[in-house]
Design a protein around this motif. Structure first.
Motif, PDB file in Angstrom:
ATOM      1  N   UNK A  34    -135.706  20.595  77.964  1.00  0.00           N
ATOM      2  CA  UNK A  34    -136.471  19.460  78.509  1.00  0.00           C
ATOM      3  C   UNK A  34    -135.639  18.639  79.496  1.00  0.00           C
ATOM      4  N   UNK A  35    -134.407  19.098  79.770  1.00  0.00           N
ATOM      5  CA  UNK A  35    -133.524  18.470  80.765  1.00  0.00           C
ATOM      6  C   UNK A  35    -133.254  16.997  80.452  1.00  0.00           C
ATOM      7  N   UNK A  36    -133.130  16.684  79.188  1.00  0.00           N
ATOM      8  CA  UNK A  36    -132.893  15.294  78.799  1.00  0.00           C
ATOM      9  C   UNK A  36    -131.548  14.799  79.306  1.00  0.00           C
ATOM     10  N   UNK A  37    -130.503  15.614  79.156  1.00  0.00           N
ATOM     11  CA  UNK A  37    -129.165  15.181  79.566  1.00  0.00           C
ATOM     12  C   UNK A  37    -129.075  15.036  81.085  1.00  0.00           C
ATOM     13  N   UNK A  38    -129.740  15.914  81.812  1.00  0.00           N
ATOM     14  CA  UNK A  38    -129.765  15.800  83.277  1.00  0.00           C
ATOM     15  C   UNK A  38    -130.435  14.487  83.689  1.00  0.00           C
ATOM     16  N   UNK A  39    -131.534  14.175  83.031  1.00  0.00           N
ATOM     17  CA  UNK A  39    -132.251  12.930  83.320  1.00  0.00           C
ATOM     18  C   UNK A  39    -131.366  11.714  83.037  1.00  0.00           C
ATOM     19  N   UNK A  40    -130.672  11.743  81.907  1.00  0.00           N
ATOM     20  CA  UNK A  40    -129.788  10.634  81.530  1.00  0.00           C
ATOM     21  C   UNK A  40    -128.690  10.440  82.569  1.00  0.00           C
ATOM     22  N   UNK A  41    -128.066  11.553  82.977  1.00  0.00           N
ATOM     23  CA  UNK A  41    -126.992  11.469  83.969  1.00  0.00           C
ATOM     24  C   UNK A  41    -127.495  10.933  85.300  1.00  0.00           C
ATOM     25  N   UNK A  42    -128.662  11.390  85.739  1.00  0.00           N
ATOM     26  CA  UNK A  42    -129.194  10.944  87.036  1.00  0.00           C
ATOM     27  C   UNK A  42    -129.505   9.458  87.036  1.00  0.00           C
ATOM     28  N   UNK A  43    -129.981   8.936  85.890  1.00  0.00           N
ATOM     29  CA  UNK A  43    -130.275   7.510  85.786  1.00  0.00           C
ATOM     30  C   UNK A  43    -129.015   6.661  85.929  1.00  0.00           C
ATOM     31  N   UNK A  44    -127.906   7.160  85.411  1.00  0.00           N
ATOM     32  CA  UNK A  44    -126.650   6.415  85.493  1.00  0.00           C
ATOM     33  C   UNK A  44    -125.975   6.588  86.847  1.00  0.00           C
ATOM     34  N   UNK A  45    -126.040   7.797  87.395  1.00  0.00           N
ATOM     35  CA  UNK A  45    -125.342   8.081  88.645  1.00  0.00           C
ATOM     36  C   UNK A  45    -125.997   7.425  89.857  1.00  0.00           C
ATOM     37  N   UNK A  46    -127.285   7.155  89.772  1.00  0.00           N
ATOM     38  CA  UNK A  46    -127.981   6.579  90.934  1.00  0.00           C
ATOM     39  C   UNK A  46    -127.473   5.183  91.283  1.00  0.00           C
ATOM     40  N   UNK A  47    -126.732   4.559  90.378  1.00  0.00           N
ATOM     41  CA  UNK A  47    -126.192   3.213  90.630  1.00  0.00           C
ATOM     42  C   UNK A  47    -124.756   3.264  91.186  1.00  0.00           C
ATOM     43  N   UNK A  48    -124.185   4.446  91.330  1.00  0.00           N
ATOM     44  CA  UNK A  48    -122.790   4.568  91.778  1.00  0.00           C
ATOM     45  C   UNK A  48    -122.687   4.479  93.301  1.00  0.00           C
ATOM     46  N   UNK A  49    -121.682   3.749  93.760  1.00  0.00           N
ATOM     47  CA  UNK A  49    -121.487   3.597  95.211  1.00  0.00           C
ATOM     48  C   UNK A  49    -120.111   4.058  95.665  1.00  0.00           C
ATOM     49  N   UNK A  50    -119.191   4.364  94.721  1.00  0.00           N
ATOM     50  CA  UNK A  50    -117.854   4.834  95.092  1.00  0.00           C
ATOM     51  C   UNK A  50    -117.532   6.104  94.320  1.00  0.00           C
ATOM     52  N   UNK A  51    -116.560   6.848  94.830  1.00  0.00           N
ATOM     53  CA  UNK A  51    -116.123   8.099  94.191  1.00  0.00           C
ATOM     54  C   UNK A  51    -115.559   7.818  92.799  1.00  0.00           C
ATOM     55  N   UNK A  52    -114.858   6.702  92.645  1.00  0.00           N
ATOM     56  CA  UNK A  52    -114.309   6.344  91.340  1.00  0.00           C
ATOM     57  C   UNK A  52    -115.428   6.077  90.336  1.00  0.00           C
ATOM     58  N   UNK A  53    -116.487   5.411  90.776  1.00  0.00           N
ATOM     59  CA  UNK A  53    -117.612   5.132  89.883  1.00  0.00           C
ATOM     60  C   UNK A  53    -118.304   6.431  89.457  1.00  0.00           C
ATOM     61  N   UNK A  54    -118.453   7.361  90.400  1.00  0.00           N
ATOM     62  CA  UNK A  54    -119.050   8.664  90.075  1.00  0.00           C
ATOM     63  C   UNK A  54    -118.205   9.381  89.025  1.00  0.00           C
ATOM     64  N   UNK A  55    -116.893   9.410  89.257  1.00  0.00           N
ATOM     65  CA  UNK A  55    -115.976  10.057  88.312  1.00  0.00           C
ATOM     66  C   UNK A  55    -116.044   9.389  86.944  1.00  0.00           C
ATOM     67  N   UNK A  56    -116.099   8.066  86.956  1.00  0.00           N
ATOM     68  CA  UNK A  56    -116.146   7.294  85.714  1.00  0.00           C
ATOM     69  C   UNK A  56    -117.407   7.623  84.905  1.00  0.00           C
TER      70      UNK A  56
END
Length: 339
Positions: free
Chosen positions: A57-79
């Motif tokens: 059901x791609x639950x983990x993919x959905x969770x990750x996308x919700x968090x990553x959409x707020x990232x603006x720097x490479x460090x934030x993405x890595x974090x």
């Protein structure tokens, strides 16, 4: 036939080793089916089915996308990627966390035109170290939790300090990541099926409760199996039957050699101390990976805590010290063969 045999050895080398060890040791000692811990196999199978449902059901993919959409720097993405892997691995195993999030990291790297080797390595470390905290975090923990009859509180008290140090160390490494601005958009993310998500998370909670002895195992396994058959019976084919057979092989091997002179000698020598057991667990994990190392050494020592920490920390190091690391490596090399 020869090509198929080579492919089997490459794909299931640890299973092959387990079968050979079980067969050879059975020549010298009559095997007993009581050596096989059926409870561990059933719980592991049930968890595999729940994880297969979560992936479908791609639950983990959905969770990750919700968090990553707020990232603006490479460090934030890595974090986000590393911390998400660290936490998720505690519940759905380190392998599943990496199978889900490493491809996502590589998609982001392709979009922002940045090398993702450092984030992928940090995610791999996070998966191996975050999964230490819980019995269901990885197969060796599930086995050792049952083999040494840990209580949930006892297990947590042993593993919480190493996990805390690991979290601090990974955060320090993330802080050293370059902080360049990035701009990306994750497309084609699947819509979340709320009913299926609630069912999957409910089954996951039931199975974790069964692992921790808060619920009876057999009813939980029965409910899980019936739910999977009703929802999508094809998910039964997604379980890792090779890993289950590997466990059976090592159960028989450990039972067969339990009373041999060599085992008695090892128990009374360097495996008789916590430090010796810890160092051996670290070393053996580098060559045969930490799951078989845990199963092999569990029958040779009564230093449960040292073995538990040793095989978990031993997942770091060589490429094969943890099969989770092999997963990350294959994904990355597939994307960047020149590296």
């Amino acid at each position: 036939m020869l090509n198929k045999a080579k492919e089997f050895v490459k794909r299931d080398l640890v299973l092959l080793i387990a079968i050979i060890l079980a067969a050879v040791s059975s020549i010298f000692h009559k095997p007993d089916l009581n050596y096989v811990d059926v409870d561990v196999l059933l719980v592991l199978f049930s968890l595999m089915l729940v994880v297969a449902l979560l992936k479908s059901i791609f639950f983990l993919d959905w969770l990750a996308s919700k968090l990553l959409c707020h990232c603006t720097t490479f460090r934030e993405v890595t974090n986000v990627l590393a911390c998400l892997t660290f936490v998720v691995s505690m519940f759905v195993t380190n392998d599943v966390a990496l199978i889900t999030f490493v491809p996502l990291a590589l998609i982001i790297g392709r979009t922002i035109q940045l090398d993702m080797i450092r984030p992928v390595i940090l995610m791999t470390m996070a998966a191996n170290l975050g999964s230490m905290l819980t019995p269901q975090g990885n197969p060796q923990n599930l086995f050792l939790f049952n083999h040494f009859h840990y209580t949930p509180q006892g297990f947590l008290s042993i593993m919480s300090i190493p996990v805390l140090f690991s979290a601090v160390y990974i955060l320090l490494l993330i802080w050293r990541t370059k902080n360049v601005k990035v701009n990306f958009q994750l497309e084609n993310m699947h819509e979340l099926n709320k009913k299926m998500t609630i069912l999957a998370l409910f089954l996951l909670a039931l199975n974790i409760a069964a692992v921790l002895h808060y619920l009876e195992k057999l009813p939980v396994i029965g409910v899980t199996l019936l739910a999977i058959i009703f929802v999508n019976w094809r998910l039964l084919m997604k379980a890792d039957y090779g890993l289950l057979l590997t466990f059976v092989g090592f159960f028989l091997f450990i039972g067969n050699i339990q009373q041999t002179d060599l085992v008695v000698y090892l128990k009374n020598s360097f495996l008789g101390t916590a430090w010796g057991t810890y160092m051996v667990a670290l070393g053996v994990s580098q060559f045969i990976s930490n799951v078989p190392a845990a199963m092999l050494l569990a029958g040779l020592t009564d230093q449960a805590n040292a073995l538990l920490i040793g095989v978990n920390v031993g997942g770091l190091g060589t490429l094969i010290a943890s099969m989770a690391s092999v997963i990350s490596y294959k994904f990355f090399v597939g994307e960047h063969p020149y590296q």
